[in-house]
Enzyme design. Structure first.
Site, PDB file in Angstrom:
ATOM      1  N   SER A  85      -5.619 -13.401  -6.865  1.00 14.18           N
ATOM      2  CA  SER A  85      -6.794 -13.462  -5.994  1.00 14.18           C
ATOM      3  C   SER A  85      -8.023 -13.937  -6.763  1.00 14.18           C
ATOM      4  O   SER A  85      -8.168 -13.702  -7.966  1.00 14.18           O
ATOM      5  CB  SER A  85      -7.086 -12.097  -5.379  1.00 14.18           C
ATOM      6  OG  SER A  85      -5.941 -11.582  -4.746  1.00 14.18           O
TER       7      SER A  85
HETATM    8  N1  SAH Z   1      -3.930  -9.076  -5.982  1.00 17.84           N
HETATM    9  C1  SAH Z   1      -2.828  -9.924  -6.370  1.00 17.84           C
HETATM   10  C2  SAH Z   1      -2.548 -10.854  -5.228  1.00 17.84           C
HETATM   11  C3  SAH Z   1      -1.239 -11.486  -5.270  1.00 17.84           C
HETATM   12  S1  SAH Z   1      -0.894 -12.533  -3.873  1.00 17.84           S
HETATM   13  C4  SAH Z   1      -3.270 -10.696  -7.597  1.00 17.84           C
HETATM   14  O1  SAH Z   1      -4.470 -10.866  -7.760  1.00 17.84           O
HETATM   15  O2  SAH Z   1      -2.437 -11.153  -8.372  1.00 17.84           O
HETATM   16  C5  SAH Z   1      -0.232 -11.390  -2.729  1.00 17.84           C
HETATM   17  C6  SAH Z   1       1.012 -10.684  -3.122  1.00 17.84           C
HETATM   18  O3  SAH Z   1       1.462  -9.937  -1.991  1.00 17.84           O
HETATM   19  C7  SAH Z   1       2.188 -11.604  -3.492  1.00 17.84           C
HETATM   20  O4  SAH Z   1       2.644 -11.258  -4.772  1.00 17.84           O
HETATM   21  C8  SAH Z   1       3.223 -11.318  -2.420  1.00 17.84           C
HETATM   22  O5  SAH Z   1       4.558 -11.378  -2.895  1.00 17.84           O
HETATM   23  C9  SAH Z   1       2.862  -9.917  -1.988  1.00 17.84           C
HETATM   24  N2  SAH Z   1       3.308  -9.535  -0.640  1.00 17.84           N
HETATM   25  C10 SAH Z   1       3.242 -10.228   0.511  1.00 17.84           C
HETATM   26  N3  SAH Z   1       3.736  -9.524   1.539  1.00 17.84           N
HETATM   27  C11 SAH Z   1       4.116  -8.319   1.008  1.00 17.84           C
HETATM   28  C12 SAH Z   1       4.733  -7.150   1.551  1.00 17.84           C
HETATM   29  N4  SAH Z   1       5.043  -7.040   2.842  1.00 17.84           N
HETATM   30  N5  SAH Z   1       4.997  -6.128   0.708  1.00 17.84           N
HETATM   31  C13 SAH Z   1       4.717  -6.192  -0.610  1.00 17.84           C
HETATM   32  N6  SAH Z   1       4.129  -7.265  -1.178  1.00 17.84           N
HETATM   33  C14 SAH Z   1       3.839  -8.323  -0.389  1.00 17.84           C
END
Ligand code: SAH
Length: 234
Positions: A85
């Site tokens: 993010s």
């Molecule tokens: N805050 C994290 C954001 C990663 S992007 C960072 O800064 O690195 C969002 C993440 O949500 C991804 O890794 C994706 O695999 C995960 N995601 C999406 N849907 C999800 C779900 N239903 N349960 C768990 N994780 C999920």
């Protein structure tokens, strides 16, 4: 208290250590200070949030090829079609959660790189974080371990179901956008608890939900652009 000159020397030597550790000026404390200055200009005002973002090495949460861009205010790829993010969004969501006072237990959906997890862990008592992609979770675990962040529990599961065994939570933060807020999730908030979640499809809004003694209060914060919330695990 240190004199001004002494404090400056201390800061300079800290910077030198950081630069020589990474071998790159672009990943230094000075670069993070510039990032924090931009966050402040963008309206992030909570000192505790800014302090934690200033000291957390975001470049360790992205692939080495992107390390030199880690302190730009932008999302970056972390593999598997996912992104770390944007710093502004991390600061904004963290600030919204903490706005009404300190939190004890927080549930995060979407560990991803682990960066948001690391920020939260330095500001609350314990973070429970769910990730549906095992390979991302493994990498995040290593990073948190190497930074000696220990008040975090990670689980490989579909975040739409929440983590009922550890509920209720004072705060829930989602880093992926569902079309609608999953019911299982919202019911794991304790009364007075706060949830920050992006909601929508092609157009998304960041939403703050506060659980009241009876019912929920919902506020739309601003337009955002998150990866989609997906069901099942991978
Ligand atoms: N805050 C994290 C954001 C990663 S992007 C960072 O800064 O690195 C969002 C993440 O949500 C991804 O890794 C994706 O695999 C995960 N995601 C999406 N849907 C999800 C779900 N239903 N349960 C768990 N994780 C999920």
């Amino acid at each position: 208290m240190l004199g001004e000159a002494e404090e400056q020397t201390k800061q300079d030597s800290r910077m030198v250590t950081e630069v020589s550790q990474t071998g790159r000026g672009m990943t230094s404390l000075r670069t993070r200070r510039r990032m924090v200055k931009r966050l402040r200009e963008a309206g992030i005002s909570q000192p505790e949030v800014l302090a934690v973002m200033e000291k957390t090495p975001r470049h360790l949460f992205v692939d080495e090829a992107f390390a030199h861009r880690a302190y730009e205010d932008t999302a970056l790829p972390i593999g598997f079609n996912q992104t770390i993010s944007q710093p502004y969004i991390v600061a904004r969501m963290t600030g919204l959660l903490l706005q009404a006072g300190p939190l004890s237990d927080v549930l995060e959906i979407g560990t991803g790189s682990g960066y948001q997890t690391a920020i939260l862990a330095q500001l609350v008592k314990h973070v429970y974080s769910l990730e549906r992609i095992k390979a991302l979770q493994d990498r995040a675990r290593q990073r948190l371990h190497s930074l000696r962040i220990r008040n975090v529990s990670l689980r490989h599961s579909d975040g739409g179901l929440g983590w009922a065994e550890q509920a209720p939570y004072d705060g829930i933060l989602a880093a992926a956008a569902p079309a609608e807020i999953p019911e299982d999730l919202i019911l794991q908030l304790r009364p007075g608890g706060r949830m920050v979640i992006p909601v929508g499809g092609a157009s998304q809004q960041l939403v703050l939900v506060i659980r009241k003694e009876r019912g929920f209060e919902r506020q739309v914060v601003e337009d955002v652009n998150f990866v989609p919330f997906q069901s099942g695990i991978a």
